[in-house]
Design a protein around this motif. Structure first.
Motif, PDB file in Angstrom:
ATOM      1  N   MET A 155       0.844  -1.192   0.000  1.00  0.00           N
ATOM      2  CA  MET A 155       0.000   0.000   0.000  1.00  0.00           C
ATOM      3  C   MET A 155       0.883   1.248   0.000  1.00  0.00           C
ATOM      4  N   SER A 156       0.543   2.204  -0.873  1.00  0.00           N
ATOM      5  CA  SER A 156       1.347   3.421  -0.968  1.00  0.00           C
ATOM      6  C   SER A 156       1.101   4.310   0.244  1.00  0.00           C
ATOM      7  N   LEU A 157       2.008   5.276   0.422  1.00  0.00           N
ATOM      8  CA  LEU A 157       1.871   6.215   1.532  1.00  0.00           C
ATOM      9  C   LEU A 157       0.589   7.028   1.384  1.00  0.00           C
ATOM     10  N   GLU A 158       0.283   7.433   0.141  1.00  0.00           N
ATOM     11  CA  GLU A 158      -0.927   8.222  -0.110  1.00  0.00           C
ATOM     12  C   GLU A 158      -2.183   7.429   0.263  1.00  0.00           C
ATOM     13  N   GLN A 159      -2.200   6.124  -0.056  1.00  0.00           N
ATOM     14  CA  GLN A 159      -3.367   5.293   0.277  1.00  0.00           C
ATOM     15  C   GLN A 159      -3.510   5.129   1.792  1.00  0.00           C
ATOM     16  N   SER A 160      -2.383   4.932   2.456  1.00  0.00           N
ATOM     17  CA  SER A 160      -2.411   4.787   3.910  1.00  0.00           C
ATOM     18  C   SER A 160      -2.944   6.048   4.579  1.00  0.00           C
ATOM     19  N   LEU A 161      -2.471   7.207   4.082  1.00  0.00           N
ATOM     20  CA  LEU A 161      -2.921   8.476   4.651  1.00  0.00           C
ATOM     21  C   LEU A 161      -4.392   8.727   4.348  1.00  0.00           C
ATOM     22  N   SER A 162      -4.840   8.329   3.163  1.00  0.00           N
ATOM     23  CA  SER A 162      -6.245   8.504   2.796  1.00  0.00           C
ATOM     24  C   SER A 162      -7.150   7.716   3.747  1.00  0.00           C
ATOM     25  N   ARG A 163      -6.736   6.480   4.058  1.00  0.00           N
ATOM     26  CA  ARG A 163      -7.496   5.652   5.006  1.00  0.00           C
ATOM     27  C   ARG A 163      -7.509   6.282   6.394  1.00  0.00           C
ATOM     28  N   LEU A 164      -6.340   6.754   6.803  1.00  0.00           N
ATOM     29  CA  LEU A 164      -6.219   7.354   8.128  1.00  0.00           C
ATOM     30  C   LEU A 164      -7.092   8.600   8.245  1.00  0.00           C
ATOM     31  N   GLU A 165      -7.051   9.453   7.231  1.00  0.00           N
ATOM     32  CA  GLU A 165      -7.832  10.690   7.264  1.00  0.00           C
ATOM     33  C   GLU A 165      -9.323  10.394   7.261  1.00  0.00           C
ATOM     34  N   GLU A 166      -9.720   9.339   6.540  1.00  0.00           N
ATOM     35  CA  GLU A 166     -11.133   8.936   6.521  1.00  0.00           C
ATOM     36  C   GLU A 166     -11.568   8.468   7.907  1.00  0.00           C
ATOM     37  N   ARG A 167     -10.710   7.661   8.550  1.00  0.00           N
ATOM     38  CA  ARG A 167     -11.017   7.180   9.895  1.00  0.00           C
ATOM     39  C   ARG A 167     -11.054   8.351  10.882  1.00  0.00           C
ATOM     40  N   TYR A 168     -10.156   9.288  10.721  1.00  0.00           N
ATOM     41  CA  TYR A 168     -10.088  10.471  11.596  1.00  0.00           C
ATOM     42  C   TYR A 168     -11.395  11.265  11.521  1.00  0.00           C
ATOM     43  N   ARG A 169     -11.901  11.457  10.301  1.00  0.00           N
ATOM     44  CA  ARG A 169     -13.163  12.182  10.117  1.00  0.00           C
ATOM     45  C   ARG A 169     -14.331  11.409  10.728  1.00  0.00           C
ATOM     46  N   ASP A 170     -14.315  10.095  10.553  1.00  0.00           N
ATOM     47  CA  ASP A 170     -15.396   9.249  11.107  1.00  0.00           C
ATOM     48  C   ASP A 170     -15.433   9.356  12.632  1.00  0.00           C
ATOM     49  N   ILE A 171     -14.249   9.327  13.251  1.00  0.00           N
ATOM     50  CA  ILE A 171     -14.180   9.416  14.718  1.00  0.00           C
ATOM     51  C   ILE A 171     -14.693  10.772  15.188  1.00  0.00           C
ATOM     52  N   GLN A 172     -14.303  11.831  14.482  1.00  0.00           N
ATOM     53  CA  GLN A 172     -14.781  13.172  14.846  1.00  0.00           C
ATOM     54  C   GLN A 172     -16.301  13.241  14.819  1.00  0.00           C
ATOM     55  N   GLN A 173     -16.897  12.613  13.802  1.00  0.00           N
ATOM     56  CA  GLN A 173     -18.357  12.604  13.691  1.00  0.00           C
ATOM     57  C   GLN A 173     -18.990  11.777  14.805  1.00  0.00           C
ATOM     58  N   GLU A 174     -18.371  10.626  15.124  1.00  0.00           N
ATOM     59  CA  GLU A 174     -18.884   9.777  16.201  1.00  0.00           C
ATOM     60  C   GLU A 174     -18.852  10.500  17.539  1.00  0.00           C
ATOM     61  N   ILE A 175     -17.748  11.216  17.782  1.00  0.00           N
ATOM     62  CA  ILE A 175     -17.614  11.954  19.050  1.00  0.00           C
ATOM     63  C   ILE A 175     -18.661  13.065  19.127  1.00  0.00           C
ATOM     64  N   ALA A 176     -18.822  13.777  18.007  1.00  0.00           N
ATOM     65  CA  ALA A 176     -19.775  14.896  17.986  1.00  0.00           C
ATOM     66  C   ALA A 176     -21.208  14.428  18.238  1.00  0.00           C
ATOM     67  N   GLY A 177     -21.552  13.239  17.739  1.00  0.00           N
ATOM     68  CA  GLY A 177     -22.928  12.756  17.888  1.00  0.00           C
ATOM     69  C   GLY A 177     -23.109  11.706  18.962  1.00  0.00           C
ATOM     70  N   HIS A 178     -22.098  11.523  19.835  1.00  0.00           N
ATOM     71  CA  HIS A 178     -22.174  10.458  20.846  1.00  0.00           C
ATOM     72  C   HIS A 178     -23.196  10.794  21.932  1.00  0.00           C
ATOM     73  N   ALA A 179     -24.009   9.800  22.260  1.00  0.00           N
ATOM     74  CA  ALA A 179     -25.093  10.011  23.228  1.00  0.00           C
ATOM     75  C   ALA A 179     -24.616   9.982  24.675  1.00  0.00           C
ATOM     76  N   ASN A 180     -23.497   9.327  24.917  1.00  0.00           N
ATOM     77  CA  ASN A 180     -23.030   9.166  26.302  1.00  0.00           C
ATOM     78  C   ASN A 180     -21.555   9.534  26.425  1.00  0.00           C
ATOM     79  N   PRO A 181     -21.262  10.834  26.612  1.00  0.00           N
ATOM     80  CA  PRO A 181     -19.854  11.290  26.694  1.00  0.00           C
ATOM     81  C   PRO A 181     -19.066  10.700  27.863  1.00  0.00           C
ATOM     82  N   GLY A 182     -19.733  10.132  28.832  1.00  0.00           N
ATOM     83  CA  GLY A 182     -19.019   9.573  29.981  1.00  0.00           C
ATOM     84  C   GLY A 182     -18.721   8.096  29.853  1.00  0.00           C
TER      85      GLY A 182
END
Length: 360
Positions: free
Chosen positions: A1-28
């Motif tokens: 896997m190229s560096l660009e592909q690895s970073l693309s996956r990482l950035e996608e996961r990073y965005r997904d986590i940000q969305q999950e945190i923003a919409g999480h029902a139980n912050p504790g």
């Protein structure tokens, strides 16, 4: 896997986590905490990747500016200076990104339990084991780590029969884990009248220290014996039954601690070692299941199973795993130059894991 592909996956996961945190029902919740931890671990990689990508873009723009004949000559000269400076810097930035992308050992930030035992060589092996103990103690001091004996059993000649110590500080396991294995020494013993070089060995095991929540140990699985602690040659050094021996019945693991005068403290230290050993067994099983190649923690102590040789007559240290030789044994054994060996081992390990990531 190229560096660009690895970073693309990482950035996608990073965005997904940000969305999950923003919409999480139980912050504790534990899940929310885990998401925050994962996001925090990814942020340095994202930041370094953005720096590299920005550099790549700027490099292309500078190249275009230099090639464009309509560019003012003075501007072209400035662009050329920046171009060559960036050309030198980009490979280093790319390497930093690649290293940050390597999957980390989950235990790297843990403290460690260090265990040393003499192998082949009788009294000389026990003396060498004591030398290794002092080397690691001095190294820990230089690193600013805490070095706390758990159980150190000495011989009549000033050697070590067995030693267990807790080493705590930042990144302890990450640096000490490569010390696991059989260490061999070649030197003339003080008792040798003929001046002949003897070879002996000692084994070192480095285990990640774990908490009770990591490894649950049921009381019914333990046999705890208390007795009077003893010094070299079996002489009594304590008038109370403060020494503790814990046997883990399901596995047969036995841990002894007599360093403290308090039975309660000795039991707590012994449990710390027991949990570390049980956790190491769990780590071993998981890695075996993944068919991961792994360095053996503790061998039989035979001279042929060596990871490193300390040759005193030649003032030489050789690490056989990476074909590294240093002619500064005097500085290594007092902990001062041990970093050079450990840094080389870490670099080799990073290169191997980076190659594995690129092949995936």
């Amino acid at each position: 896997m190229s560096l660009e592909q690895s970073l693309s996956r990482l950035e996608e996961r990073y965005r997904d986590i940000q969305q999950e945190i923003a919409g999480h029902a139980n912050p504790g919740s534990a899940e929310y905490t885990q998401l925050l931890r994962e996001l925090s671990e990814m942020e340095p990689v994202i930041a370094k990747a953005a720096e590299w990508q920005s550099g790549v873009k700027e490099f292309a723009e500078l190249e275009q500016m230099i090639e464009d004949r309509s560019t003012d000559s003075e501007m072209r000269e400035l662009a050329r200076e920046e171009y060559y400076a960036l050309k030198e810097r980009l490979p280093m930035l790319e390497r930093e990104v690649q290293l940050l992308l390597i999957p980390k050992d989950a235990d790297d930030e843990r403290n460690a339990i260090l265990e040393i035992r003499p192998g082949t060589g009788g009294d000389e092996a026990s003396l060498f084991a004591a030398d290794l103990l002092r080397m690691y103690q001095r190294y820990a001091e230089l690193q600013g780590w805490r070095f706390e004996p758990i159980d150190v059993s000495e011989t009549d000649v000033g050697g070590v029969k067995e030693a267990s110590v807790a080493v705590s500080g930042r990144g302890v396991f990450a640096r000490l884990k490569f010390e696991s294995g059989v260490h061999r020494v070649q030197r003339i013993p003080t008792t040798e009248s003929g001046g002949r070089i003897h070879t002996s060995a000692a084994t070192v095991a480095v285990l990640p220290e774990v908490e009770e929540v990591d490894i649950a140990v049921a009381e019914k699985d333990l046999r705890i014996d208390v007795y009077r602690s003893s010094g070299p040659g079996g002489q009594s050094v304590n008038t109370t039954d403060s020494a503790v021996r814990i046997t883990h019945l399901p596995t047969g693991l036995v841990v002894i601690c007599q360093d403290e005068k308090s039975q309660h403290k000795n039991k707590a230290k012994a449990m710390k070692v027991l949990r570390a050993r049980l956790y190491e067994q769990k780590r071993q099983k998981l890695e075996d299941e993944r068919a991961a190649e792994r360095r053996t923690q503790v061998g039989s102590g035979d001279r042929s199973e060596r990871i490193r040789t300390y040759n005193f007559p030649q003032n030489r240290v050789s690490d056989h795993r990476i074909n590294l030789t240093l002619y500064k044994l005097d500085k290594v054994v007092v902990g001062e130059a041990l970093d050079e060996v450990i840094d080389a081992l870490i670099t080799e390990d990073q290169a191997a894991r980076l190659a594995a990531v690129e092949e995936a």
